[in-house]
Design a protein around this motif. Structure first.
Motif, PDB file in Angstrom:
ATOM      1  N   GLN A  43     -47.525 -38.558 -13.525  1.00  0.00           N
ATOM      2  CA  GLN A  43     -46.549 -37.542 -13.139  1.00  0.00           C
ATOM      3  C   GLN A  43     -45.211 -37.779 -13.832  1.00  0.00           C
ATOM      4  O   GLN A  43     -44.574 -36.840 -14.316  1.00  0.00           O
ATOM      5  CB  GLN A  43     -46.345 -37.540 -11.626  1.00  0.00           C
ATOM      6  N   VAL A  44     -44.776 -39.040 -13.881  1.00  0.00           N
ATOM      7  CA  VAL A  44     -43.510 -39.358 -14.551  1.00  0.00           C
ATOM      8  C   VAL A  44     -43.616 -39.031 -16.034  1.00  0.00           C
ATOM      9  O   VAL A  44     -42.699 -38.454 -16.630  1.00  0.00           O
ATOM     10  CB  VAL A  44     -43.138 -40.833 -14.336  1.00  0.00           C
ATOM     11  N   ALA A  45     -44.747 -39.390 -16.658  1.00  0.00           N
ATOM     12  CA  ALA A  45     -44.943 -39.109 -18.084  1.00  0.00           C
ATOM     13  C   ALA A  45     -44.958 -37.603 -18.342  1.00  0.00           C
ATOM     14  O   ALA A  45     -44.360 -37.123 -19.309  1.00  0.00           O
ATOM     15  CB  ALA A  45     -46.239 -39.744 -18.565  1.00  0.00           C
ATOM     16  N   ALA A  46     -45.654 -36.851 -17.475  1.00  0.00           N
ATOM     17  CA  ALA A  46     -45.713 -35.399 -17.646  1.00  0.00           C
ATOM     18  C   ALA A  46     -44.325 -34.783 -17.516  1.00  0.00           C
ATOM     19  O   ALA A  46     -43.956 -33.880 -18.288  1.00  0.00           O
ATOM     20  CB  ALA A  46     -46.665 -34.787 -16.621  1.00  0.00           C
ATOM     21  N   ASN A  47     -43.534 -35.244 -16.549  1.00  0.00           N
ATOM     22  CA  ASN A  47     -42.183 -34.714 -16.400  1.00  0.00           C
ATOM     23  C   ASN A  47     -41.310 -35.049 -17.602  1.00  0.00           C
ATOM     24  O   ASN A  47     -40.471 -34.252 -18.019  1.00  0.00           O
ATOM     25  CB  ASN A  47     -41.549 -35.253 -15.115  1.00  0.00           C
ATOM     26  N   ALA A  48     -41.503 -36.237 -18.175  1.00  0.00           N
ATOM     27  CA  ALA A  48     -40.752 -36.598 -19.380  1.00  0.00           C
ATOM     28  C   ALA A  48     -41.090 -35.653 -20.527  1.00  0.00           C
ATOM     29  O   ALA A  48     -40.208 -35.211 -21.271  1.00  0.00           O
ATOM     30  CB  ALA A  48     -41.040 -38.041 -19.764  1.00  0.00           C
ATOM     31  N   LEU A  49     -42.375 -35.324 -20.672  1.00  0.00           N
ATOM     32  CA  LEU A  49     -42.760 -34.380 -21.727  1.00  0.00           C
ATOM     33  C   LEU A  49     -42.182 -33.001 -21.454  1.00  0.00           C
ATOM     34  O   LEU A  49     -41.824 -32.272 -22.390  1.00  0.00           O
ATOM     35  CB  LEU A  49     -44.280 -34.304 -21.839  1.00  0.00           C
ATOM     36  N   CYS A  50     -42.078 -32.632 -20.182  1.00  0.00           N
ATOM     37  CA  CYS A  50     -41.460 -31.347 -19.845  1.00  0.00           C
ATOM     38  C   CYS A  50     -40.003 -31.305 -20.289  1.00  0.00           C
ATOM     39  O   CYS A  50     -39.500 -30.250 -20.694  1.00  0.00           O
ATOM     40  CB  CYS A  50     -41.557 -31.094 -18.340  1.00  0.00           C
ATOM     41  N   MET A  51     -39.309 -32.431 -20.203  1.00  0.00           N
ATOM     42  CA  MET A  51     -37.913 -32.474 -20.652  1.00  0.00           C
ATOM     43  C   MET A  51     -37.818 -32.178 -22.147  1.00  0.00           C
ATOM     44  O   MET A  51     -36.978 -31.390 -22.586  1.00  0.00           O
ATOM     45  CB  MET A  51     -37.311 -33.850 -20.345  1.00  0.00           C
ATOM     46  N   PHE A  52     -38.678 -32.806 -22.929  1.00  0.00           N
ATOM     47  CA  PHE A  52     -38.699 -32.528 -24.363  1.00  0.00           C
ATOM     48  C   PHE A  52     -39.088 -31.077 -24.624  1.00  0.00           C
ATOM     49  O   PHE A  52     -38.475 -30.395 -25.437  1.00  0.00           O
ATOM     50  CB  PHE A  52     -39.679 -33.465 -25.074  1.00  0.00           C
ATOM     51  N   ALA A  53     -40.132 -30.616 -23.931  1.00  0.00           N
ATOM     52  CA  ALA A  53     -40.615 -29.251 -24.167  1.00  0.00           C
ATOM     53  C   ALA A  53     -39.552 -28.218 -23.846  1.00  0.00           C
ATOM     54  O   ALA A  53     -39.398 -27.227 -24.570  1.00  0.00           O
ATOM     55  CB  ALA A  53     -41.868 -28.990 -23.335  1.00  0.00           C
ATOM     56  N   SER A  54     -38.801 -28.426 -22.771  1.00  0.00           N
ATOM     57  CA  SER A  54     -37.777 -27.468 -22.385  1.00  0.00           C
ATOM     58  C   SER A  54     -36.771 -27.246 -23.506  1.00  0.00           C
ATOM     59  O   SER A  54     -36.414 -26.109 -23.836  1.00  0.00           O
ATOM     60  CB  SER A  54     -37.066 -27.953 -21.117  1.00  0.00           C
ATOM     61  N   LEU A  55     -36.323 -28.335 -24.121  1.00  0.00           N
ATOM     62  CA  LEU A  55     -35.329 -28.212 -25.191  1.00  0.00           C
ATOM     63  C   LEU A  55     -35.954 -27.729 -26.493  1.00  0.00           C
ATOM     64  O   LEU A  55     -35.362 -26.928 -27.217  1.00  0.00           O
ATOM     65  CB  LEU A  55     -34.627 -29.548 -25.410  1.00  0.00           C
ATOM     66  N   CYS A  56     -37.158 -28.230 -26.802  1.00  0.00           N
ATOM     67  CA  CYS A  56     -37.795 -27.838 -28.067  1.00  0.00           C
ATOM     68  C   CYS A  56     -38.162 -26.363 -28.071  1.00  0.00           C
ATOM     69  O   CYS A  56     -37.998 -25.674 -29.087  1.00  0.00           O
ATOM     70  CB  CYS A  56     -39.026 -28.700 -28.317  1.00  0.00           C
ATOM     71  N   LEU A  57     -38.666 -25.850 -26.958  1.00  0.00           N
ATOM     72  CA  LEU A  57     -38.994 -24.424 -26.879  1.00  0.00           C
ATOM     73  C   LEU A  57     -37.736 -23.575 -26.938  1.00  0.00           C
ATOM     74  O   LEU A  57     -37.733 -22.484 -27.502  1.00  0.00           O
ATOM     75  CB  LEU A  57     -39.778 -24.139 -25.598  1.00  0.00           C
ATOM     76  N   ARG A  58     -36.657 -24.070 -26.362  1.00  0.00           N
ATOM     77  CA  ARG A  58     -35.380 -23.361 -26.450  1.00  0.00           C
ATOM     78  C   ARG A  58     -34.941 -23.240 -27.904  1.00  0.00           C
ATOM     79  O   ARG A  58     -34.309 -22.262 -28.307  1.00  0.00           O
ATOM     80  CB  ARG A  58     -34.328 -24.122 -25.632  1.00  0.00           C
ATOM     81  N   ARG A  59     -35.279 -24.251 -28.696  1.00  0.00           N
ATOM     82  CA  ARG A  59     -34.892 -24.270 -30.101  1.00  0.00           C
ATOM     83  C   ARG A  59     -35.899 -23.541 -30.991  1.00  0.00           C
ATOM     84  O   ARG A  59     -35.784 -23.533 -32.212  1.00  0.00           O
ATOM     85  CB  ARG A  59     -34.751 -25.724 -30.557  1.00  0.00           C
TER      86      ARG A  59
END
Length: 310
Positions: free
Chosen positions: A110-126
């Protein structure tokens, strides 16, 4: 222990706010990828109109054409040719070792998945392309992620509904990463901290010569530490219960010392080759460190330095 449902996970809601709380130039600087933008045939953000279609769950609200929506009486989305800065590969260890428990009760997955969500949120924004890769000893699954963050989150959670019943295979995960041909692609690899050791450095060293690389290490609880709320402790890799006579103060100190030695040795090697490491023992701590690194302008994403959590 069962996983916390993502829709009741407060950290996920905080991650969603990243999409609106950070300005795009800040996101670009934070991600540290300054290779520029180029036109792409992909649909999404941008200036060249490509098509008009009905709104679907996961579409970004900024894509809604309000005039067209008023004409037809329902939300309509304008698809445009978008400017793509990079491709991002989010590689997740889904071996049964990731069912290990963190100090606050979360599972490492769960912690790893949430960490990937943090990256995805910014990368998709870009407007980056994002691919998710799940690896254990039995299979490697690549899942292209289309749409905005809500759709990525839905894709990730659906992929993690399967039980973690196979051993990890980090060598296969790193081997897959080494086979990615696009040298402009950013790699984000998430596993638990115990898997990160100097034996992996030859492969990691090769990866850093071809790709910007980030490692996410999730710190699970010391299985020998006495926990008042736990009558028994099960070893995640083997599924066996740890005998009570092993759970002593001396045993706890020995495990803590070994873990510290291993991660510090690994960190020293990473610092020599320019990879980055973000590690934490909970989703909340991971989120706070992620935000601190962004706000300080010193992200572990993927600057040529190692970022070690205390």
């Amino acid at each position: 222990m069962s996983r916390r449902h993502p829709y009741r996970d407060p950290v996920r809601r905080r991650i969603e706010s990243l999409d609106t709380s950070l300005r795009l130039p800040t996101v670009r600087r934070a991600l540290g990828l300054l290779e520029g933008e180029h036109s792409s045939g992909r649909r999404g953000g941008g200036d060249e109109r490509a098509d008009l279609r009905a709104y679907e769950f996961g579409d970004e609200t900024r894509m809604i054409d309000w005039h067209a929506s008023a004409r037809v009486g329902r939300p309509m989305v304008v698809e445009r040719e978008r400017l793509v800065t990079s491709k991002v590969w989010l590689l997740l260890d889904v071996g049964r070792e990731m069912s290990g428990t963190c100090p606050d009760g979360e599972q490492a997955i769960q912690v790893a998945a949430n960490a990937l969500c943090m990256f995805a949120s910014l990368c998709l924004r870009r407007s980056d392309e994002v691919d998710l890769v799940l690896v254990d000893s039995s299979a490697i699954r690549r899942i292209p992620c289309q749409g905005g963050f809500a759709r990525f989150e839905q894709t990730l959670d659906r992929a993690l509904e399967s039980p973690l019943d196979q051993p990890r295979n980090l060598e296969a995960l790193l081997g897959y990463a080494a086979g990615i041909q696009d040298r402009q692609a950013m790699l984000v690899i998430a596993t638990d901290q115990s898997a990160l050791n100097v034996d992996l450095m030859p492969t990691i060293r090769r990866l850093t010569t071809t790709h910007p690389l980030n490692l996410i290490g999730v710190e699970t609880m010391n299985p020998l530490r006495q926990q008042p709320a736990m009558d028994s402790v099960t070893d995640a890799p083997s599924g066996r219960q740890i005998p009570a006579f092993l759970r002593t103060a001396n045993g706890t100190r020995a495990v803590d010392l070994h873990r510290r030695y291993q991660i510090e040795a690994f960190g020293r090697e990473l610092s020599r080759i320019g990879a980055s490491l973000i590690r934490a023992d909970s989703s909340t701590t991971m989120y706070n460190r992620f935000i601190h690194l962004l706000s300080a302008g010193r992200p572990g994403i993927p600057m040529r330095r190692t970022v070690m959590a205390a």
